[in-house]
Motif scaffolding. Structure first.
Motif, PDB file in Angstrom:
ATOM      1  N   MET A   1      -0.064   4.788 -18.347  1.00 38.12           N
ATOM      2  CA  MET A   1       0.482   5.191 -19.649  1.00 38.12           C
ATOM      3  C   MET A   1      -0.228   6.439 -20.172  1.00 38.12           C
ATOM      4  SD  MET A   1       0.780   2.767 -23.039  1.00 38.12           S
ATOM      5  CE  MET A   1       2.054   1.760 -22.261  1.00 38.12           C
ATOM      6  N   ARG A   2       0.578   7.355 -20.707  1.00 44.35           N
ATOM      7  CA  ARG A   2       0.057   8.554 -21.357  1.00 44.35           C
ATOM      8  C   ARG A   2      -0.086   8.319 -22.854  1.00 44.35           C
ATOM      9  NH1 ARG A   2       3.569  13.750 -20.658  1.00 44.35           N
ATOM     10  NH2 ARG A   2       2.332  14.149 -22.507  1.00 44.35           N
TER      11      ARG A   2
ATOM     12  N   PHE B   1       5.338   6.392 -19.883  1.00 46.07           N
ATOM     13  CA  PHE B   1       4.621   5.414 -19.065  1.00 46.07           C
ATOM     14  C   PHE B   1       5.461   5.051 -17.856  1.00 46.07           C
ATOM     15  CE2 PHE B   1       6.954   2.911 -22.215  1.00 46.07           C
ATOM     16  CZ  PHE B   1       7.626   1.982 -21.429  1.00 46.07           C
TER      17      PHE B   1
ATOM     18  N   THR C   1      -3.790  -0.053 -27.442  1.00 46.74           N
ATOM     19  CA  THR C   1      -3.050   0.014 -26.181  1.00 46.74           C
ATOM     20  C   THR C   1      -3.426  -1.137 -25.261  1.00 46.74           C
ATOM     21  OG1 THR C   1      -3.053   2.422 -26.381  1.00 46.74           O
ATOM     22  CG2 THR C   1      -2.446   1.504 -24.251  1.00 46.74           C
TER      23      THR C   1
ATOM     24  N   TYR D   1       5.347   0.985 -27.920  1.00 48.14           N
ATOM     25  CA  TYR D   1       4.549   2.142 -27.523  1.00 48.14           C
ATOM     26  C   TYR D   1       4.564   3.230 -28.587  1.00 48.14           C
ATOM     27  CZ  TYR D   1       3.407   6.596 -25.357  1.00 48.14           C
ATOM     28  OH  TYR D   1       2.871   7.832 -25.101  1.00 48.14           O
TER      29      TYR D   1
END
Length: 249
Positions: free
Chosen positions: A7-8, A147, A173, A164
């Motif tokens: 995930m970013r 993600f 997160t 998110y």
């Protein structure tokens, strides 16, 4: 089966994977599916794997050997100047491993397929996140797709899609991912703890903070039980269906 997520966030990158492999109900084992290569101050690269265990182990072993072999070796992910080129090297290695299985006379090439999530940062560039397919092609995460999931993705996806936020902190997160993994574990016995977690701070160029959650981890159990209670509570507050009118009361 596997479940893994990359995930970013604005804060950096977050990776989580389970460790269960399943070759039948009487053959369940635990294997690492998260790998990290780092040179402090220069780069940090993390890889998550899903699919045929022999394929993923061979791919990871080749990548590792190329970081230590003599000068006439194949290119190394510790030398590639950009994350895009790292992704290309990893994709080519995965494709070559799968093709080799086919040349050895295996009849079902799909049985040796694997899918990878690759993320990290190299000095001079931003952190990047890629999804690598068994055919050797790949895509990159962006604002519209922040993600990636691999393995048994369907049970844990709804919570990620709904909750998110790129502004989330690392603690927020981790809580979100544990709910996603708990939902998957509840629905599919082929996914299970320990759950490996890696948190990478944007710009740190270090390996990142890594930890693991066992099935009986107190925090994980609190999240699991609390999420179940919260779902029941939310369901009870929704409008009731009217048997007479066919609408909500």
């Amino acid at each position: 089966m596997t479940y893994a997520v990359g995930m970013r966030l604005n804060r950096g990158l977050v990776f989580m994977s389970d460790t269960r492999t399943n070759a039948g109900v009487d053959n369940i084992s635990t294997f690492n599916k998260m790998f990290n290569w780092s040179v402090e101050g220069e780069r940090s690269i993390t890889l998550l794997t899903a699919g045929n265990l022999a394929t993923t182990q061979a791919t990871v072993s080749l990548l590792e050997e190329r970081t230590k072999a003599p000068e006439d070796r194949a290119p190394s992910i510790l030398e590639a100047p950009t994350m895009f080129q790292v992704a290309q090297l990893v994709a080519d290695t995965l494709s070559d491993v799968i093709a080799k299985h086919g040349r050895l006379g295996q009849q079902a090439d799909s049985a040796f397929h694997a899918t990878l999530i690759l993320g990290g940062q190299i000095k001079g560039g931003p952190s990047r996140l890629f999804l690598i397919y068994p055919e050797g092609n790949f895509i990159e995460a962006g604002d519209d797709t922040p993600f990636f999931q691999i393995g048994e993705t369907k049970y844990g996806r709804p919570i990620l899609v709904r909750a998110y936020d790129p502004e989330m902190s690392f603690p927020e997160t981790v809580r979100l991912l544990l709910v996603s993994f708990d939902s998957t574990i509840k629905a599919n016995l082929s996914v299970g703890a320990p759950l490996d977690l890696l948190l990478y701070d944007e710009g740190s160029l270090e390996a990142g903070q890594r930890t693991s959650f066992e099935a009986d981890d107190p925090y994980f159990r609190t999240i699991s039980e609390g999420w179940g209670d919260a779902l029941k509570s939310a369901l009870s507050r929704l409008p009731k269906y009217s048997m007479e009118s066919g609408t909500s009361d």
